[in-house]
Motif scaffolding. Structure first.
Motif, short mmCIF file in Angstrom:
data_model
loop_
_atom_site.label_atom_id
_atom_site.label_comp_id
_atom_site.label_asym_id
_atom_site.label_seq_id
_atom_site.Cartn_x
_atom_site.Cartn_y
_atom_site.Cartn_z
N GLY A 146 0.98 -1.26 0.12
CA GLY A 146 0.04 0.18 -0.08
C GLY A 146 0.81 1.37 -0.01
O GLY A 146 0.22 2.33 -0.18
N GLU A 147 2.13 1.34 0.24
CA GLU A 147 2.98 2.50 0.31
C GLU A 147 3.05 3.09 -0.90
O GLU A 147 3.08 4.43 -1.23
CB GLU A 147 4.15 2.22 0.80
N ILE A 148 3.38 2.43 -2.18
CA ILE A 148 3.40 2.92 -3.28
C ILE A 148 2.31 3.66 -3.76
O ILE A 148 2.28 4.99 -4.53
CB ILE A 148 4.00 2.02 -4.26
N GLN A 149 1.06 2.91 -3.39
CA GLN A 149 -0.17 3.41 -3.78
C GLN A 149 -0.59 4.68 -3.09
O GLN A 149 -1.09 5.69 -3.77
CB GLN A 149 -1.52 2.65 -3.68
N LYS A 150 -0.20 4.96 -1.87
CA LYS A 150 -0.47 6.01 -1.06
C LYS A 150 0.44 7.32 -1.70
O LYS A 150 -0.16 8.22 -1.72
CB LYS A 150 0.12 5.82 0.22
N PHE A 151 1.46 6.92 -2.09
CA PHE A 151 2.38 7.96 -2.60
C PHE A 151 1.92 8.39 -4.03
O PHE A 151 1.83 9.60 -4.37
CB PHE A 151 4.03 7.48 -3.19
N LEU A 152 1.40 7.29 -4.83
CA LEU A 152 1.01 7.82 -6.39
C LEU A 152 -0.32 8.58 -6.10
O LEU A 152 -0.43 9.48 -6.82
CB LEU A 152 0.83 6.63 -6.99
N ASN A 153 -1.21 8.32 -5.23
CA ASN A 153 -2.18 8.85 -5.08
C ASN A 153 -1.94 10.24 -4.55
O ASN A 153 -2.81 11.34 -4.97
CB ASN A 153 -3.05 8.39 -3.61
N HIS A 154 -1.10 10.33 -3.73
CA HIS A 154 -0.54 11.84 -3.22
C HIS A 154 0.08 12.57 -4.58
O HIS A 154 -0.43 14.06 -4.58
CB HIS A 154 0.35 11.75 -2.25
N PHE A 155 0.82 12.13 -5.28
CA PHE A 155 1.39 12.74 -6.63
C PHE A 155 0.35 12.97 -7.50
O PHE A 155 0.44 14.33 -7.89
CB PHE A 155 2.43 11.95 -7.07
N TYR A 156 -0.42 12.27 -7.74
CA TYR A 156 -1.47 12.47 -8.80
C TYR A 156 -2.92 13.10 -8.31
O TYR A 156 -3.42 13.43 -9.15
CB TYR A 156 -1.69 11.14 -9.77
N SER A 157 -2.80 13.15 -7.04
CA SER A 157 -3.99 13.72 -6.45
C SER A 157 -5.30 13.03 -6.83
O SER A 157 -6.48 13.64 -7.19
CB SER A 157 -4.23 15.31 -6.77
N LYS A 158 -5.13 11.68 -7.08
CA LYS A 158 -6.42 10.88 -7.51
C LYS A 158 -6.02 9.44 -7.07
O LYS A 158 -4.91 9.05 -6.81
CB LYS A 158 -6.74 11.12 -8.87
N GLU A 159 -7.23 8.65 -7.02
CA GLU A 159 -6.96 7.03 -6.82
C GLU A 159 -6.19 6.56 -7.77
O GLU A 159 -6.54 6.81 -8.96
CB GLU A 159 -8.06 6.54 -6.51
N ILE A 160 -5.28 5.71 -7.79
CA ILE A 160 -4.36 5.01 -8.73
C ILE A 160 -4.74 3.68 -8.44
O ILE A 160 -4.44 3.01 -7.48
CB ILE A 160 -2.81 5.57 -8.79
N GLU A 161 -4.94 2.99 -9.53
CA GLU A 161 -5.25 1.55 -9.53
C GLU A 161 -3.82 0.82 -9.86
O GLU A 161 -2.97 1.49 -10.76
CB GLU A 161 -6.18 1.09 -10.85
N MET A 162 -3.49 0.09 -9.11
CA MET A 162 -2.15 -0.83 -9.47
C MET A 162 -2.30 -2.44 -9.48
O MET A 162 -2.99 -2.80 -8.69
CB MET A 162 -1.16 -0.49 -8.10
N ALA A 163 -1.48 -2.81 -10.26
CA ALA A 163 -1.34 -4.39 -10.57
C ALA A 163 -0.70 -5.04 -9.54
O ALA A 163 -0.99 -6.23 -9.15
CB ALA A 163 -0.88 -4.89 -12.08
N GLN A 164 0.20 -4.29 -8.84
CA GLN A 164 1.35 -4.99 -8.03
C GLN A 164 1.29 -4.11 -6.72
O GLN A 164 1.19 -2.73 -7.07
CB GLN A 164 2.67 -5.19 -8.60
N ASP A 165 1.39 -4.63 -5.57
CA ASP A 165 1.58 -3.78 -4.37
C ASP A 165 2.98 -3.21 -4.28
O ASP A 165 3.09 -2.25 -3.48
CB ASP A 165 0.95 -4.51 -3.10
N LEU A 166 4.00 -4.05 -4.67
CA LEU A 166 5.27 -3.90 -4.04
C LEU A 166 6.13 -3.04 -5.08
O LEU A 166 7.52 -2.97 -4.78
CB LEU A 166 5.96 -5.00 -3.32
N PHE A 167 5.59 -2.97 -6.31
CA PHE A 167 6.50 -2.49 -7.39
C PHE A 167 5.62 -1.69 -8.46
O PHE A 167 4.61 -2.05 -8.56
CB PHE A 167 7.19 -3.53 -8.32
N TRP A 168 6.11 -0.60 -8.99
CA TRP A 168 5.47 0.16 -9.84
C TRP A 168 6.60 0.66 -10.92
O TRP A 168 7.52 1.30 -10.26
CB TRP A 168 4.70 1.31 -9.26
#
Length: 94
Positions: free
Chosen positions: A13-35
């Motif tokens: 969940g850490e990467i998704q939290k960062f990406l949500n912060h950066f893009y200011s929207k909910e980001i869908e991810m295929a993997q939790d630990l790599f992007w």
């Protein structure tokens, strides 16, 4: 020449939290630990990298970039300025 940014984390969940912060929207991810994201113009990745460094104490994430095929560099507080200068020097007209 393209630029690649890889984000790694050992915490779900850490990467998704960062990406949500950066893009200011909910980001869908295929993997939790790599992007990974590729940029046609390596200069365009500087905004994401800078945001990561500015907020790295809030997220348990490692960020690596590549501007040469197969060569990745871990971005840290100590090398960020040099990396940004190098990218602008190397790709002035891209």
């Amino acid at each position: 020449m393209k630029g690649i940014v890889n984000l790694y984390s050992e915490t779900v969940g850490e990467i998704q939290k960062f990406l949500n912060h950066f893009y200011s929207k909910e980001i869908e991810m295929a993997q939790d630990l790599f992007w990974e994201i590729e940029y046609a113009n390596p200069i365009d990745m500087i905004e994401l990298v800078s945001c990561f460094i500015d907020n790295k104490d809030k997220f348990q994430i490692n960020l690596w970039i590549s501007i040469d095929n197969g060569v990745f560099i871990n971005v840290t507080d100590n090398n960020l300025d040099d990396i940004i200068k190098y990218i602008y020097d190397r790709f002035p007209d891209v």
